[in-house]
Design an enzyme around this catalytic site. Structure first.
Site, PDB file in Angstrom:
ATOM      1  N   CYS A  95       1.352  -4.080   1.408  1.00 14.46           N
ATOM      2  CA  CYS A  95       1.149  -2.639   1.558  1.00 14.46           C
ATOM      3  C   CYS A  95      -0.284  -2.274   1.152  1.00 14.46           C
ATOM      4  O   CYS A  95      -0.780  -2.725   0.116  1.00 14.46           O
ATOM      5  CB  CYS A  95       2.149  -1.905   0.678  1.00 14.46           C
ATOM      6  SG  CYS A  95       1.826  -0.148   0.626  1.00 14.46           S
ATOM      7  N   GLU A 125       6.043  -7.979  -6.873  1.00 18.01           N
ATOM      8  CA  GLU A 125       4.759  -7.253  -6.821  1.00 18.01           C
ATOM      9  C   GLU A 125       3.946  -7.569  -8.075  1.00 18.01           C
ATOM     10  O   GLU A 125       2.739  -7.799  -8.014  1.00 18.01           O
ATOM     11  CB  GLU A 125       5.006  -5.741  -6.724  1.00 18.01           C
ATOM     12  CG  GLU A 125       3.704  -4.962  -6.662  1.00 18.01           C
ATOM     13  CD  GLU A 125       3.901  -3.452  -6.799  1.00 18.01           C
ATOM     14  OE1 GLU A 125       4.855  -2.915  -6.224  1.00 18.01           O
ATOM     15  OE2 GLU A 125       3.083  -2.825  -7.500  1.00 18.01           O
TER      16      GLU A 125
HETATM   17  S1  SF4 Z   1       6.479   2.085  -2.474  1.00 12.84           S
HETATM   18 FE1  SF4 Z   1       5.258   0.195  -2.525  1.00 12.84          FE
HETATM   19  S2  SF4 Z   1       5.413  -0.608  -0.459  1.00 12.84           S
HETATM   20 FE2  SF4 Z   1       6.048   1.519  -0.376  1.00 12.84          FE
HETATM   21  S3  SF4 Z   1       4.214   2.674   0.206  1.00 12.84           S
HETATM   22 FE3  SF4 Z   1       4.376   2.668  -2.013  1.00 12.84          FE
HETATM   23  S4  SF4 Z   1       3.186   0.922  -2.664  1.00 12.84           S
HETATM   24 FE4  SF4 Z   1       3.587   0.670  -0.521  1.00 12.84          FE
END
Ligand code: SF4
Length: 578
Positions: A95, A125
């Site tokens: 992301c 993560e």
């Molecule tokens: S929750 Fe995590 S994967 Fe989803 S937009 Fe936010 S940072 Fe990105």
């Protein structure tokens, strides 16, 4: 019973992007396709990806071939290097917001800062983030763990993107008090913060809250935790099969939210199941109304009635008398084609509308007979209206029947299209044109008025409204359609652009009958009909602002627009006669 659906429920931007990349991977990259670890914490989506040929690898083999997709959580840099060295092509679905945190960590670690990550040390993560800190990374799951870390000369703090916002606020206060020289970066993703804030807000308005998402999904667990802490009965479920109807039966208002890794089609299924709560436990009017709405929609009787009403309206705009046979033709054709369409589109209904899928399996024979007999009756009535309307309707019926058939043998296939349905966007356009033909062009043809300006404008208006209706449903079904490989217009354009397009068209359709009324092409009825696209515009805006998700009620509301057109026409007729 009232249902409040959280605006923020469902895939966040990062997860949607990763899932779309995974769904596209088998046709775009060298196979076999793998994800490094489960793509998201949702068993239903993982099962589906497995079915589509996207497998999971958890360890890096010494050698391998094919493509490995890095999931939205990201990985330590060493993992990407190892995968490439093993022989895989790597596609990175990390992301962009996680990449931003990785960048902060790498930059500061290189400058000699200690990096403290506030989060769950077992979460992928966090594992990925740690990889960017080298030997300067530390993880603290709570204030006690943070306090037990040694004091550093210089340090930064970042948060796991899905951390509870309140915890990070506490952390920042603690740091200000004990280590004011440490730098805190607010790296909690907006999507997480908004989702959590909305749960707190909804919790004050409902009697029970349903949180939909994988049992092992951290962000879903946190939503359920926040809801429970606010003191309302909270149900964390993975799918509609986990719903406790008995426990929900006493609730007058039910809230529904979902974690960032929950696809829309699972939320839709839960919404549809919760909509059934009164029909399972309640009695009386609500139960009867819901069952009636559901039956009318599933059998396509309601949509056919809408086509009849639209035909009545178009005939009134074109001042065509004796509209009844034309309205019957429109109704029977739409009933026949929509039922056939549903019978052949069961694959996507499995995701978008499982109730409909079950209904069509249960009553398959009856529905085939209904589609065939209504199609034949429509042709018979068209025959009484003249040779031209009959031939045109026959052609349209043949086109409708052959929509799913392989028309070009595989060896002569051009650009991969062997069926009409393979042509991207064909469904939305063909349905709209077919509606325009049966509701306006055929009645005009049989009264010998095909090329008049009023006929052209009415055709454009009715085709356009049918296009908006179909495209709007396609937007609601995007995730399910994407899974089964349907290329509808919203999938080609993307949701935001499709909504912009619908808004522009609807504005045009508001002004079209009004302007036509002003210049005398339409009777005064044109002014009243502006209300139909205006109501649809309102529905599109409400949906865009996240206040609605598909359910029987929304579907019924959209299909009612053509009934509304018929009602407005009837009212004008009565008023002008009196
Ligand atoms: S929750 Fe995590 S994967 Fe989803 S937009 Fe936010 S940072 Fe990105």
């Amino acid at each position: 019973m009232k249902i409040i659906i959280a605006k923020t429920a469902g895939f966040c931007m990062g997860v949607r992007r990763a899932v779309e990349m995974a769904l596209d991977a088998p046709s775009r990259h060298s196979n076999p396709i793998f994800t490094y670890g489960p793509l998201i914490h949702n068993p239903q989506v993982l099962e589906l990806l497995e079915e589509k040929g996207v497998h999971i690898i958890r360890d890096i083999p010494e050698t391998g071939d094919g493509t490995v997709l890095i999931r939205a959580h990201g990985v330590p840099p060493s993992v990407k290097t190892d995968l490439r060295q093993a022989g895989f092509t790597v596609i990175d679905a990390t992301c962009p917001r996680v990449i931003k945190v990785q960048t902060i960590i790498r930059k500061h670690a290189q400058k000699g800062y200690a990096v403290i990550i506030i989060g769950d040390r077992d979460h992928p993560e966090v594992t990925g983030l740690l990889g960017f800190a080298g030997d300067r990374g530390y993880v603290a799951g709570n204030l006690e763990e943070l306090a037990s870390l040694p004091a550093f000369d210089k340090a930064i703090l970042v948060a796991q993107t899905t951390l509870n916002t309140r915890l990070f606020e506490d952390v920042k206060s603690w740091v200000q008090m004990h280590h004011p020289d440490y730098e805190c970066f607010h790296t909690i993703c907006d999507s997480t913060a908004e989702r959590q804030a909305e749960v707190r807000k909804i919790a004050g308005q409902v009697d029970a809250l349903i949180v939909v998402g994988g049992c092992s999904s951290g962000n879903t667990q946190r939503l359920a935790e926040i809801s429970r802490r606010s003191g309302i009965p909270t149900f964390h479920i993975e799918t509609e099969a986990d719903l406790d109807f008995k426990a929900l039966s006493g609730a007058e208002t039910i809230g529904i939210t979902a974690g960032a890794s929950t696809p829309n089609w699972i939320i839709n299924r839960v919404v549809r199941a919760v909509e059934r709560v009164p029909s399972q436990n309640g009695a009386g009017v609500m139960r009867a109304v819901f069952t009636l709405q559901q039956t009318l929609l599933m059998t396509n009787v309601y949509v056919a009635a809408g086509a009849g009403c639209l035909c009545y309206t178009c005939a009134a705009l074109m001042k065509i008398p004796n509209i009844l046979p034309h309205a019957w033709v429109a109704m029977l054709y739409v009933l026949s084609m929509h039922t056939l369409n549903n019978l052949t589109g069961l694959k996507s209904d499995r995701y978008n509308d499982p109730d409909r899928e079950a209904f069509y399996h249960r009553h398959r024979l009856f529905l085939i007979c209904l589609a065939m007999s209504s199609g034949a009756m429509g042709l018979l009535i068209a025959c009484t209206q003249g040779a031209m309307p009959f031939l045109v309707l026959l052609m349209m019926s043949v086109l409708g029947l052959s929509y799913n058939l392989r028309l070009i043998p595989e060896r002569f296939m051009m650009a991969g299209y062997s069926r009409i349905r393979d042509i991207p966007g064909s469904k939305t356009i063909l349905i709209a044109v077919a509606w325009g033909m049966v509701t306006s062009a055929l009645p005009a043809m049989s009264s010998g008025r095909s090329l008049e300006p009023a006929v052209m404008v009415v055709f454009l208006w009715s085709t356009g409204l049918a296009f908006v209706r179909t495209a709007f449903f396609d937007i609601l079904d995007m995730q399910g359609d994407r899974i089964v490989g349907k290329e509808t217009i919203p999938i080609l354009l993307g949701e935001a652009r499709s909504i912009r397009m619908l808004r522009t068209l609807l504005l045009l359709f508001v002004f079209m009958p009004v302007c036509s009324g002003v210049i005398g092409v339409f009777p005064p009825l044109g002014y009243g009909l502006a209300v139909c696209p205006a109501v649809m515009l309102l529905l599109v805006n409400i949906h865009e602002n996240g206040f609605m998700l598909p359910g029987i009620r929304l579907e019924f509301l959209v299909e009612s627009l053509f009934i509304l057109a018929g009602a407005v026409t009837l009212l004008f007729g009565v008023l002008l006669r009196s």
